[in-house]
Design a protein around this motif. Structure first.
Motif, PDB file in Angstrom:
ATOM      1  N   ASN A 269       0.824  -1.192   0.000  1.00  0.00           N
ATOM      2  CA  ASN A 269       0.000   0.000   0.000  1.00  0.00           C
ATOM      3  C   ASN A 269       0.867   1.254   0.000  1.00  0.00           C
ATOM      4  OD1 ASN A 269      -1.400   2.147   2.085  1.00  0.00           O
ATOM      5  ND2 ASN A 269      -2.874   1.304   0.650  1.00  0.00           N
TER       6      ASN A 269
ATOM      7  N   ASP B 116      -2.720   3.696   4.147  1.00  0.00           N
ATOM      8  CA  ASP B 116      -3.063   2.656   5.127  1.00  0.00           C
ATOM      9  C   ASP B 116      -1.814   1.849   5.491  1.00  0.00           C
ATOM     10  OD1 ASP B 116      -5.880   3.181   5.333  1.00  0.00           O
ATOM     11  OD2 ASP B 116      -6.085   2.337   3.334  1.00  0.00           O
TER      12      ASP B 116
ATOM     13  N   LEU C 286      -4.933  -3.958   0.426  1.00  0.00           N
ATOM     14  CA  LEU C 286      -5.694  -2.784   0.851  1.00  0.00           C
ATOM     15  C   LEU C 286      -6.286  -2.063  -0.345  1.00  0.00           C
ATOM     16  CD1 LEU C 286      -3.127  -1.783   3.537  1.00  0.00           C
ATOM     17  CD2 LEU C 286      -5.550  -2.144   4.005  1.00  0.00           C
TER      18      LEU C 286
ATOM     19  N   GLN D  51     -10.670  -2.020   6.638  1.00  0.00           N
ATOM     20  CA  GLN D  51     -10.960  -1.173   5.486  1.00  0.00           C
ATOM     21  C   GLN D  51     -11.924  -1.828   4.501  1.00  0.00           C
ATOM     22  OE1 GLN D  51      -9.884   1.970   4.981  1.00  0.00           O
ATOM     23  NE2 GLN D  51      -8.903   1.959   6.979  1.00  0.00           N
TER      24      GLN D  51
ATOM     25  N   ALA E 127     -14.536  -0.156   2.182  1.00  0.00           N
ATOM     26  CA  ALA E 127     -14.170   0.489   0.924  1.00  0.00           C
ATOM     27  C   ALA E 127     -14.233  -0.489  -0.241  1.00  0.00           C
ATOM     28  CB  ALA E 127     -12.764   1.078   1.025  1.00  0.00           C
TER      29      ALA E 127
END
Length: 252
Positions: free
Chosen positions: A13, A20, A73, A104, A107
């Motif tokens: 990420n 993140d 992520l 997360q 998302a």
């Protein structure tokens, strides 16, 4: 969640320009970039390969179901974003075992009204759980595209990696697809970057030759152009070849 121990999803990420991640992840990422400055660009090029594969399978092959294991992520051009931009009724199941990905996951669950997305918190090595949970969103009697993008390098032995692939595909019908990419040992720089990665990161990563990557597709019908650097798989730009090799194969 232990933020003091570097984690693969968070380091990647960071290399992709995301937020993140934590100091331990950035420290490993910075050390890698000091030795292989192009790795951040390679990360973005690998992500672009995922998007091209998703778009090709959706638009040209007609796939409407995706099982994306080791999703990492959320970043730009997630699998469901690309697939549902072509086919709003596409259904996607994401799988990861990193607790930050779980945090997360909201998302990843943004879907069109016609389609669906779901998230399964599980490890690649637990196909029984993953397939049972995926069946709540996907119709496993219809073709599914199985994605193992950048994750099989965490499985050291080739026979174990192949067995995992075969176990997942055995639960999917003919006409399903398998797509992956992973790092290769085709340059000293990439080998050094992975050595640095493995000093701190968890889980460790293991490079394969392009020939060993190709062997993971035994029994499948390879889509053109076969096993190639990801920038050479149906490219949309003139990007240079990199040490990430990928391919897409069909279950006959």
């Amino acid at each position: 969640m232990d933020t003091s121990a570097p984690q693969t999803a968070r380091i990647w990420n960071y290399l992709l320009g995301g937020t993140d991640n934590f100091a331990a992840d950035r420290a490993v990422g910075d050390e890698i970039l000091a030795n292989l400055p192009q790795l951040a660009e390679n990360a973005r090029l690998s992500r672009a390969y995922l998007a091209r594969v998703t778009r090709w399978l959706t638009a040209e092959v007609g796939v409407r179901q995706f099982l994306d294991i080791g999703t990492g992520l959320p970043t730009a051009e997630n699998t469901h974003t690309v697939a549902q931009s072509v086919a709003p009724d596409a259904r996607i199941v994401y799988v990861d075992h990193d607790p930050l990905v779980l945090a997360q996951a909201r998302a990843l669950l943004d879907s069109t009204p016609e389609g669906a997305t779901a998230y399964v918190h599980a490890d690649l090595r637990d196909p029984a759980t993953i397939l049972a949970e995926a069946a709540k969103t996907l119709d496993l009697t219809r073709p599914v595209a199985l994605f193992l993008m950048g994750i099989l390098g965490h499985v050291e032995r080739d026979d174990e990696a192949k067995q995992l692939i075969d176990t997942y595909l055995a639960a999917l019908p003919p006409g399903s697809w398998f797509a992956m990419y992973d790092g290769s040992d085709t340059s000293p720089e990439n080998t050094e970057a992975v050595r640095i990665w493995n000093l701190s990161a968890n889980p460790k990563y293991h490079l394969r030759t392009p020939e060993r990557i190709a062997a993971l597709f035994d029994g499948l019908e390879l889509a053109e152009p076969g096993v190639v650097p990801v920038t050479r798989w149906r490219p949309e730009t003139d990007a240079p070849a990199i040490d990430q090799y990928g391919a897409v194969g069909r279950k006959p």
